[in-house]
Enzyme design. Structure first.
Site, PDB file in Angstrom:
ATOM      1  N   GLU A  18     -16.802   0.326   1.895  1.00  0.00           N
ATOM      2  CA  GLU A  18     -15.842  -0.385   1.050  1.00  0.00           C
ATOM      3  C   GLU A  18     -16.542  -1.493   0.268  1.00  0.00           C
ATOM      4  O   GLU A  18     -16.253  -1.730  -0.911  1.00  0.00           O
ATOM      5  CB  GLU A  18     -14.710  -0.973   1.909  1.00  0.00           C
ATOM      6  CG  GLU A  18     -13.586  -1.532   1.060  1.00  0.00           C
ATOM      7  CD  GLU A  18     -12.472  -2.168   1.881  1.00  0.00           C
ATOM      8  OE1 GLU A  18     -11.482  -2.573   1.270  1.00  0.00           O
ATOM      9  OE2 GLU A  18     -12.606  -2.284   3.114  1.00  0.00           O
TER      10      GLU A  18
ATOM     11  N   ASP B 180     -20.476   5.880  -5.937  1.00  0.00           N
ATOM     12  CA  ASP B 180     -19.841   6.444  -7.119  1.00  0.00           C
ATOM     13  C   ASP B 180     -20.445   5.789  -8.363  1.00  0.00           C
ATOM     14  O   ASP B 180     -19.802   4.976  -9.023  1.00  0.00           O
ATOM     15  CB  ASP B 180     -18.329   6.180  -7.028  1.00  0.00           C
ATOM     16  CG  ASP B 180     -17.570   6.917  -8.118  1.00  0.00           C
ATOM     17  OD1 ASP B 180     -18.052   7.971  -8.549  1.00  0.00           O
ATOM     18  OD2 ASP B 180     -16.509   6.422  -8.554  1.00  0.00           O
TER      19      ASP B 180
ATOM     20  N   CYS C 281     -12.572   4.087   2.694  1.00  0.00           N
ATOM     21  CA  CYS C 281     -13.766   3.689   3.454  1.00  0.00           C
ATOM     22  C   CYS C 281     -13.885   4.471   4.754  1.00  0.00           C
ATOM     23  O   CYS C 281     -14.935   4.467   5.393  1.00  0.00           O
ATOM     24  CB  CYS C 281     -13.798   2.186   3.707  1.00  0.00           C
ATOM     25  SG  CYS C 281     -12.233   1.491   4.167  1.00  0.00           S
TER      26      CYS C 281
ATOM     27  N   HIS D 297      -7.357   5.838   2.974  1.00  0.00           N
ATOM     28  CA  HIS D 297      -8.327   4.780   3.269  1.00  0.00           C
ATOM     29  C   HIS D 297      -9.687   5.344   2.903  1.00  0.00           C
ATOM     30  O   HIS D 297     -10.301   6.060   3.695  1.00  0.00           O
ATOM     31  CB  HIS D 297      -8.314   4.431   4.769  1.00  0.00           C
ATOM     32  CG  HIS D 297      -7.117   3.647   5.195  1.00  0.00           C
ATOM     33  ND1 HIS D 297      -6.828   2.401   4.697  1.00  0.00           N
ATOM     34  CD2 HIS D 297      -6.122   3.937   6.081  1.00  0.00           C
ATOM     35  CE1 HIS D 297      -5.713   1.949   5.266  1.00  0.00           C
ATOM     36  NE2 HIS D 297      -5.259   2.867   6.096  1.00  0.00           N
TER      37      HIS D 297
ATOM     38  N   ARG E 200     -13.451 -11.284  -0.377  1.00  0.00           N
ATOM     39  CA  ARG E 200     -13.040 -10.193  -1.268  1.00  0.00           C
ATOM     40  C   ARG E 200     -12.977 -10.641  -2.727  1.00  0.00           C
ATOM     41  O   ARG E 200     -13.394  -9.921  -3.625  1.00  0.00           O
ATOM     42  CB  ARG E 200     -11.661  -9.657  -0.863  1.00  0.00           C
ATOM     43  CG  ARG E 200     -11.748  -8.590   0.187  1.00  0.00           C
ATOM     44  CD  ARG E 200     -10.376  -8.017   0.506  1.00  0.00           C
ATOM     45  NE  ARG E 200     -10.504  -7.098   1.632  1.00  0.00           N
ATOM     46  CZ  ARG E 200     -10.828  -5.814   1.525  1.00  0.00           C
ATOM     47  NH1 ARG E 200     -11.047  -5.294   0.339  1.00  0.00           N
ATOM     48  NH2 ARG E 200     -10.932  -5.056   2.593  1.00  0.00           N
TER      49      ARG E 200
END
Length: 726
Positions: free
Chosen positions: A424, A481, A694, A692, A380
């Site tokens: 995600e 996006d 995702c 959430h 991450r």
């Protein structure tokens, strides 16, 4: 006059029958006066019906005199040199005006057309009549001037037969027809479009189609669609065009070695090279060259047809049986984005399946474990570095792996990627890459759009990664996006940016340049501009650039201002960001170069594939939303929730969508395709709702009142930064 006085139109009907049912007679009719086209026309004033009656005995000279009154349409005939025709179109129109005002002759016209077309079709198919006599096209020009072709009398037999005959014309003849219509202008093209659309709709709704009886096998629908293509290109030719300013195409290096696809006999499914429509090639114009067509492209879509076309079968015809079977993807203008997206989906899934088979085959030969997915394992806190290294390695060593289904795993986290983890991953990568602090893209607060930073310090691999991510998102059916101006998608489809593109990418600059072009004073003295321009770099420092050598010595004048504007736009949209955009496009093409994307979609449709649709239908979202944790559609809080959402303004609805799904747009096909989940998150509390993104899941506490629900929800969607709250 004779027929009108007697009240008996049988003589006129016989003449119509004789002329309009004979290819030779019709071809020789309505001819322009060859020797003296601008002779004295006023002395010739017999009425139309009388002229027809008089001249019918000599079909070769028929209507010679009737071209006399062609003055209103004179311009049409004379301005059209590229494909000069011998038909006097003014005469044809006046004769039809007279005929169509007489109910007594309609049946004669219909019957003549029914009799004419089978012979014309045979002539074209077996005798090459057009090649020996290009005037054969006159038959089609004359018949299509009949303004009643879309009426019920013609739709059953006459028009379907005529469309089938028209499809037999060689491409060069269809191109002439298209150019001719483009000159006849908007009302004519609209009538042609509506005539063929009417026939398609009428035929589709009058029949039942299923997997055994496909609409692709309905000759009338197929013929009318191919005729509609002629009107589609006339519509482009008649509008605003830019056939220049094309991006250099990346050359593929052809290898002499046999690929595994060829060894397995699958090469036809994966043949390289973009398709080119024969009519498009003949005319030398593409939909992407259109700046503004006469009729919006959307009006060429036939919704009735889209409802019955079976894209899995159509895809096979498009890819494998193109020589023997008709595919509607060869006429993509008639399909809506949802249908075309299905075609792309089949293409992607078949490629993914094929890559899995090849992987299994390789691993059997080499004794390794097969890996049927494109697996990305990332940390991450190092998501860009990890993704970059992995994807760069794959694109260099085995780019076909990028055609596999994406499977993302975050290091140290449990979870199977069923789409949510990939989503995600995309969101996190984009959030980091578009972060203004990194400086890869500059953000415009007014337009809320990103543009390539020409003075970025990042290397090209970072831009290639963005292109790869966009391509992978299309490939894996995931909307992103991202906020680019339309010129980015036009450039991806092969067009360079021009002055007009600045209107949405750099509106302030566009306005200034527009004022310069429209300025009526003395440009040189009042504006004091030279061919040296200035823009700011990453750190806000001014950079000077000469559009021409020693540009600071060349003043901008009234005479050269258009050149200055064009060069300025070329610098901003193309030259200054060439390095960055080239790398970005390379990444995009690594994933999409063999897919039918470029052939099927226009730039605005590619944007919709990547970013989703701006149209938001919350009624459709409500119908497809699922509930969890004890909620159902009948729970009071759920009823309150939907009443609250429907009461929101457009901006609040977008904020809610951003909060719940990570993007403020709907997927292709609308919000009904979203599969949102609302789950119970405890009883009444002061906590805010969370999400959430995702999984498109909203976690909603059971608030005690509708007012509290609205207040908490508004606070959550207004202040949530990034991807929801979790």
């Amino acid at each position: 006059i004779f027929c009108e006085e007697e009240g008996d139109y049988s003589a006129l009907n016989r003449i119509i029958g004789r002329i309009f049912s004979s290819a030779d007679a019709l071809m020789q009719s309505f001819r322009k006066d060859e020797p003296n086209p601008t002779g004295n026309r006023d002395s010739l004033e017999p009425t139309h019906a009388d002229k027809n009656a008089k001249q019918s005995e000599q079909p070769a000279e028929k209507m010679g005199a009737s071209s006399a009154a062609a003055l209103p349409d004179e311009g049409l005939n004379e301005m059209f040199d590229p494909c000069e025709v011998t038909v006097d179109i003014g005469a044809v129109r006046r004769v039809y005006d007279k005929f169509l005002s007489l109910d007594q002759v309609e049946a004669a016209l219909v019957n003549a057309l029914v009799y004419l077309t089978p012979n014309v079709e045979l002539d074209l198919e077996y005798l090459d009549v057009y090649e020996t006599n290009p005037d054969y096209l006159n038959i089609f020009i004359i018949v299509l001037e009949n303004r009643n072709l879309h009426s019920p009398e013609y739709l059953e037999v006459a028009l379907p037969q005529f469309c089938k005959a028209m499809c037999k014309l060689p491409v060069s003849a269809l191109a002439r027809l298209s150019k001719l219509w483009s000159v006849y202008g908007l009302p004519h093209i609209r009538r042609m479009m509506e005539t063929f659309q009417q026939l398609i709709t009428f035929t589709v709704v009058s029949n039942e189609y299923d997997s055994e009886n496909l609409v692709n096998d309905d000759q009338t629908v197929v013929a009318a669609t191919q005729c509609l293509k002629v009107a589609f290109y006339a519509n482009i030719l008649g509008g605003e065009l830019n056939v220049e300013h094309n991006e250099d195409e990346e050359e593929d290096i052809e290898s002499d070695e046999l690929t595994l696809h060829e060894l397995l006999g699958e090469e036809r499914l994966y043949k390289k090279g973009p398709r080119v429509d024969p009519l498009e090639k003949e005319l030398g114009v593409r939909p992407v060259d259109s700046i503004k067509p006469l009729i919006p492209f959307e009006e060429f879509v036939n919704e009735s047809l889209n409802e019955v076309v079976e894209m899995d079968k159509d895809f096979t015809f498009f890819k494998v049986n193109a020589e023997t079977k008709f595919s509607f993807q060869s006429c993509p203008f008639i399909l809506n984005v949802i249908t075309k997206n299905q075609g792309l989906y089949y293409d992607n899934r078949i490629r993914m399946y094929s890559e899995r088979r090849l992987t299994a085959l390789y691993s059997m030969v080499q004794g390794q474990q097969p890996n049927p997915y494109l697996k990305l394992k990332v940390r991450r806190d190092h998501i860009i570095d990890d993704a970059l290294v992995r994807l760069e390695m794959i694109s260099m060593e085995n780019p076909s792996d990028l055609k596999k289904q994406l499977f993302v795993e975050f290091e140290g986290e449990q979870g199977v990627d069923e789409g949510g983890v990939s989503k995600e991953f995309f969101q996190l990568v984009l959030e980091e890459i578009f972060n203004p602090d990194i400086g890869m893209f500059s953000y415009d607060d007014d337009t809320k759009l990103f543009w390539f930073n020409s003075s970025s310090l990042e290397n090209e691999a970072q831009y290639t990664l963005v292109g790869l991510v966009l391509g992978l998102a299309i490939y894996n059916n995931c909307i992103l996006d991202v906020h680019f101006p339309m010129v980015v998608y036009r450039k991806l489809m092969g067009k360079k940016g021009t002055y007009l593109d600045l209107s949405d990418s750099h509106p302030a600059l566009y306005q200034s340049l527009k004022e310069l072009l429209q300025y009526s004073g003395i440009v040189e003295e009042d504006m004091m501009l030279t061919y040296q321009i200035s823009h700011t770099d990453l750190f806000g420092n001014p950079i000077l650039y000469d559009l021409k050598e020693q540009g600071d010595q060349i003043p901008v004048t009234k005479e050269n201002r258009q050149e200055f504007v064009d060069m300025y736009a070329d610098y901003i949209l193309n030259k200054s960001v060439e390095r960055q955009f080239k790398a970005f496009k390379k990444g995009f093409l690594i994933v999409t170069n063999e897919s039918p994307l470029k052939y099927l979609f226009r730039p605005e449709e590619v944007e919709m594939l990547i970013c989703g649709s701006r149209k938001l239908d919350f009624e459709a979202l409500e119908k497809t939303t699922e509930y969890d944790g004890g909620y159902s559609k009948d729970s009071q809080i759920i009823k309150d929730f939907w009443e609250t959402i429907h009461s929101f303004g457009e901006e609040q609805k977008r904020l809610f969508l951003q909060f719940t799904t990570g993007t403020d747009r709907a997927p292709v096909g609308g919000l009904g395709k979203l599969k949102m989940i609302i789950a119970k998150n405890g009883s009444d509390t002061d906590r805010l709702p969370t999400s959430h993104t995702c999984f498109n899941a909203l976690l909603l506490p059971e608030y005690s009142s509708k007012e509290k629900l609205k207040e908490r929800l508004l606070k959550a969607i207004t202040y949530a930064k990034g991807f929801g709250m979790l």
